[in-house]
Write a protein that holds these residues in place. Structure first.
Motif, short mmCIF file in Angstrom:
data_model
loop_
_atom_site.label_atom_id
_atom_site.label_comp_id
_atom_site.label_asym_id
_atom_site.label_seq_id
_atom_site.Cartn_x
_atom_site.Cartn_y
_atom_site.Cartn_z
N THR A 179 0.83 -1.20 0.00
CA THR A 179 0.00 0.00 0.00
C THR A 179 0.86 1.25 0.00
O THR A 179 0.58 2.22 -0.70
CB THR A 179 -0.92 0.00 1.23
OG1 THR A 179 -1.73 -1.17 1.22
CG2 THR A 179 -1.80 1.22 1.25
N ALA A 180 1.96 1.26 0.78
CA ALA A 180 2.84 2.42 0.82
C ALA A 180 3.54 2.62 -0.50
O ALA A 180 3.72 3.74 -0.97
CB ALA A 180 3.87 2.25 1.95
N GLN A 206 -1.10 5.05 -1.94
CA GLN A 206 -2.53 5.23 -1.70
C GLN A 206 -2.75 6.17 -0.53
O GLN A 206 -1.94 6.27 0.39
CB GLN A 206 -3.19 3.89 -1.39
CG GLN A 206 -3.16 2.93 -2.58
CD GLN A 206 -3.76 1.59 -2.24
OE1 GLN A 206 -4.15 1.36 -1.11
NE2 GLN A 206 -3.83 0.71 -3.20
N ALA A 214 -3.95 7.11 2.87
CA ALA A 214 -4.23 6.30 4.05
C ALA A 214 -5.63 6.50 4.58
O ALA A 214 -6.19 5.64 5.24
CB ALA A 214 -3.22 6.63 5.15
N TYR A 216 -4.18 -6.35 1.49
CA TYR A 216 -3.19 -5.62 2.27
C TYR A 216 -1.98 -6.53 2.44
O TYR A 216 -1.91 -7.34 3.37
CB TYR A 216 -3.73 -5.19 3.63
CG TYR A 216 -2.88 -4.08 4.24
CD1 TYR A 216 -3.27 -2.76 4.14
CD2 TYR A 216 -1.68 -4.37 4.88
CE1 TYR A 216 -2.49 -1.74 4.66
CE2 TYR A 216 -0.89 -3.37 5.40
CZ TYR A 216 -1.30 -2.05 5.29
OH TYR A 216 -0.53 -1.05 5.79
N LEU A 242 4.18 0.64 6.71
CA LEU A 242 3.31 1.79 6.96
C LEU A 242 3.86 3.07 6.33
O LEU A 242 3.53 4.17 6.75
CB LEU A 242 3.12 2.00 8.46
CG LEU A 242 2.50 0.81 9.22
CD1 LEU A 242 2.34 1.15 10.70
CD2 LEU A 242 1.16 0.43 8.61
N GLY A 243 4.71 2.93 5.31
CA GLY A 243 5.26 4.09 4.62
C GLY A 243 6.50 4.65 5.25
O GLY A 243 6.92 5.75 4.90
N CYS A 301 -7.15 -3.06 6.94
CA CYS A 301 -7.36 -1.89 6.09
C CYS A 301 -7.35 -0.57 6.85
O CYS A 301 -7.31 0.50 6.25
CB CYS A 301 -8.68 -2.03 5.33
SG CYS A 301 -8.62 -3.32 4.07
N PRO A 358 -3.16 1.94 7.73
CA PRO A 358 -2.55 3.21 7.29
C PRO A 358 -2.87 4.39 8.19
O PRO A 358 -2.15 5.38 8.19
CB PRO A 358 -3.12 3.40 5.88
CG PRO A 358 -3.42 2.02 5.40
CD PRO A 358 -3.89 1.28 6.62
N GLN A 359 -3.96 4.30 8.96
CA GLN A 359 -4.34 5.44 9.79
C GLN A 359 -3.45 5.59 11.02
O GLN A 359 -3.51 6.62 11.70
CB GLN A 359 -5.81 5.29 10.21
CG GLN A 359 -6.75 5.28 9.02
CD GLN A 359 -8.21 5.34 9.43
OE1 GLN A 359 -8.56 6.07 10.35
NE2 GLN A 359 -9.05 4.57 8.76
N GLY A 401 -0.07 5.04 10.65
CA GLY A 401 1.27 5.23 10.11
C GLY A 401 1.71 6.69 10.19
O GLY A 401 0.97 7.59 10.58
#
Length: 664
Positions: free
Chosen positions: A443-444, A448, A450, A462, A481-482, A515, A518-519, A521
């Motif tokens: 995802t990172a 995308q 987050a 994921y 997580l980026g 899902c 990301p919140q 990260g």
């Protein structure tokens, strides 16, 4: 002098020959200097006023062959004596008066009158101070006259000087002041003030000081010696610096995108020397009592590229304008405190990468492959206290939606696992001899948002890393997580023996929560723990729901993020849970205070709305207030409610007091 002694002949010629002006200046030089000396402001020191008066008289001589650009704007005056018969003198006098008046003018800045500094004109005298000679019985009166002139406006001093030295009458003085640029409204008061001073004994009898008859005195000798000594020391220091910069070792090479050097000392040079980098042999980690980044061996096909390493160290110490710098929160971006440890230097995906470690931070330097200058990337991440799983992988490169990792030497197996689909098998991940993995669609890596909602309420996938460590029976889950270091995923009650494995049970727990990862990260996340803190039977045959708490801990120890989710029976496979609350730096759901409480409005299969809530084991009763009221003796609550109702939840912790809803 009577009015008949002053006549107005024909206007002065439009061009004043240079030789004519020079002859007039030589003949009337003392008179012009005295005129300027009387007009100049008394704020100037006596020494500076004398030199400025001489400078104004000398600069009155026109430049070039003629003064065609500055014709005399008023008729030449005929006065008693040689000056009255010399048109060249009248022309020079006007220029001197104009220049002397300009020395006293101020500029309006920010509502205040400010006198801007002017460059010191020639002549200059070093080591001496010059003053008009003062002697005889009129010394006191001469001083009194000078004090009286200090109280006059510049135009009034000019009017007095023209009357006293050249004997001009009022009409002639007015005309000359007008030609010199004095405002018409100021001419009348100036002439009146000059006449009043001329009527006094000091103004009519005392001969003004002669700036051409001077006495000399030394300056402050001690101060002059200090200035000379300091100047010599400064010149010697500049010479040493220039010689040092001129003879720096040429083998260091280009600094690439680094900013200009700002300091030179032994410690800084040692930290910037590629030969001083610490390189750990391949076998050290097998015998070491520690298993973290400090025992990572040096790897990569460019570990011997002195030019690349030099640029990486120089940019780290002095990132220039073309360097993009990023750092996790709480991570300093300053230069290395000493020689760093080289973990990796190599080329991947068209990018040259250098990975360094200074005992507290990981630093990743990246530049275009084959480039020795231009843009560069510099990333910092704090990783102190990392364990075997926390130091198992580092993001080495991202691009085109793909992410590549550098694996620790104690990683014996690597695979990718889809957290959303726990039934799917893991996919083996290739790792080359240098420890660099194959590309992973994370995802990172895809960039995308987050905070974007899953499409159609579903989270497609994921990807996470599943790594097997030497001596560990179960694999570990790591989520990108980026940030530079993936976060370790665990599950279990806070403070208990958290389950860190990537077994089927762990993937089942994370399937409907992944899902929302990301919140949490972007905060320098070290690990993320998931905990089912309550279960609840829903009304109207809604089935069994789970209440989940997700807590992300950071490397710096503060800034932890906590989420709570409500997982009702899914309407379709892969449906994520509903996030009910979030908080930062809250103690709930953490090792120090595991207790947590959350609630949400839920619509039952019978299309009825309920306020459902649950607390952890420590909660003994619940109470709702506001738009929905009611209470329960247990740690779960279900009350009929209206759609969109707002309620406040409070839980009782027995003898420990009360507990508010997370984020409330």
């Amino acid at each position: 002098m009577s009015a008949s002694d002053v006549t107005t002949p024909e206007a002065a010629p439009d061009a004043m020959a240079l030789d004519q002006a020079e002859a007039a200046l030589v003949e009337h030089y003392p008179r012009l200097v005295r005129l300027a000396h009387l007009i100049l402001p008394r704020t100037l020191s006596r020494h500076r006023r004398v030199l400025t008066a001489h400078a104004l008289a000398q600069r009155a001589l026109p430049r070039g062959k003629a003064a065609a650009d500055d014709p005399a704007p008023v008729p030449a005056q005929r006065v008693a004596g040689p000056a009255g018969r010399d048109a060249g003198y009248a022309w020079l006098r006007l220029r001197v008066v104009r220049a002397a008046l300009a020395e006293g003018r101020t500029t309006r800045l920010a509502g205040r009158d400010v006198r801007l500094p002017r460059p010191r004109p020639l002549p200059l005298v070093a080591g001496l101070r010059l003053f008009p000679r003062q002697e005889g019985a009129d010394v006191e009166r001469e001083v009194a006259l000078d004090q009286a002139l200090a109280g006059l406006a510049p135009a009034a001093r000019a009017a007095f000087a023209l009357r006293r030295l050249d004997g001009l009458d009022e009409a002639a003085v007015r005309g000359l002041l007008r030609a010199a640029g004095v405002e018409p409204a100021d001419i009348g008061p100036a002439v009146t003030a000059a006449a009043a001073l001329a009527a006094t004994p000091n103004g009519s009898l005392v001969e003004p000081a002669d700036p051409c008859t001077l006495q000399a005195r030394p300056t402050d000798l001690l101060r002059r010696r200090r200035v000379t000594r300091n100047a010599l020391i400064g010149a010697a220091a500049l010479a040493v610096v220039a010689a040092t910069l001129a003879f720096l070792p040429g083998g260091w090479g280009d600094d690439g995108a680094a900013a200009p050097p700002y300091a030179r000392n032994a410690a800084a040079e040692a930290a910037l020397d590629p030969q001083g980098l610490r390189r750990i042999p391949d076998t050290v980690w097998r015998q070491s009592a520690r298993t973290d980044f400090s025992v990572w061996p040096t790897r990569g096909d460019k570990a011997g590229d002195t030019g690349l390493l030099r640029r990486a160290l120089a940019v780290w110490a002095r990132p220039g304008d073309e360097v993009v710098v990023s750092a996790t929160p709480g991570t300093q971006t300053g230069p290395p405190p000493g020689p760093a440890q080289l973990l990796y230097a190599g080329e991947t995906s068209g990018t040259s990468v250098v990975l360094l470690y200074d005992g507290l931070r990981l630093v990743r330097y990246a530049e275009a492959a084959g480039a020795s200058s231009g843009a560069a990337l510099l990333d910092f991440a704090r990783v102190d206290g990392a364990g075997p799983a926390g130091s198992a992988a580092v993001v080495i490169a991202r691009g085109d939606g793909n992410t590549r990792y550098l694996m620790a030497p104690w990683v014996t197996g690597a695979a990718t696992a889809d957290l959303v689909d726990p039934s799917a098998d893991t996919a083996p991940l290739d790792v080359d001899e240098a420890g660099v993995s194959g590309a992973v669609r994370t995802t990172a890596g895809q960039g995308q948002d987050a905070d974007a909602a899953p499409q159609d309420g579903l989270c497609a996938e994921y990807p996470a890393l599943s790594v097997t460590l030497q001596g560990s029976p179960d694999p570990y889950l790591l989520a990108d997580l980026g940030e530079l270091v993936p976060a370790q995923l665990t599950y279990g009650e806070p403070g208990g023996p958290g389950q860190a494995g990537a077994s089927g049970e762990a993937r089942d727990r994370w399937a409907r929560t992944a899902c929302h990862l990301p919140q949490v990260g972007g905060a320098g996340v070290r690990s993320v723990n998931l905990w089912d803190f309550a279960g609840q039977t829903l009304p109207d045959g809604g089935g069994e729901a789970r209440w989940v708490c997700v807590r992300a801990e950071t490397w710096r120890g503060v800034g932890a993020k906590t989420l709570t989710e409500f997982l009702a029976p899914p309407a379709r496979p892969g449906e994520p849970g509903v996030m009910t609350a979030s908080a930062e730096d809250a103690s709930s759901c953490g090792q120090r205070r595991p207790a947590v409480l959350s609630g949400v409005l839920w619509r039952s299969p019978a299309d009825a709305w309920y306020l459902v809530a649950a607390g952890s084991d420590e909660v003994t009763s619940l109470r709702a207030g506001g738009g929905v009221t009611g209470e329960s003796d247990g740690r779960t609550l279900a009350l009929p409610a209206e759609e969109g109702a707002q309620a406040e939840l409070t839980g009782t912790l027995g003898e420990d007091g009360t507990l508010a809803m997370l984020g409330g």
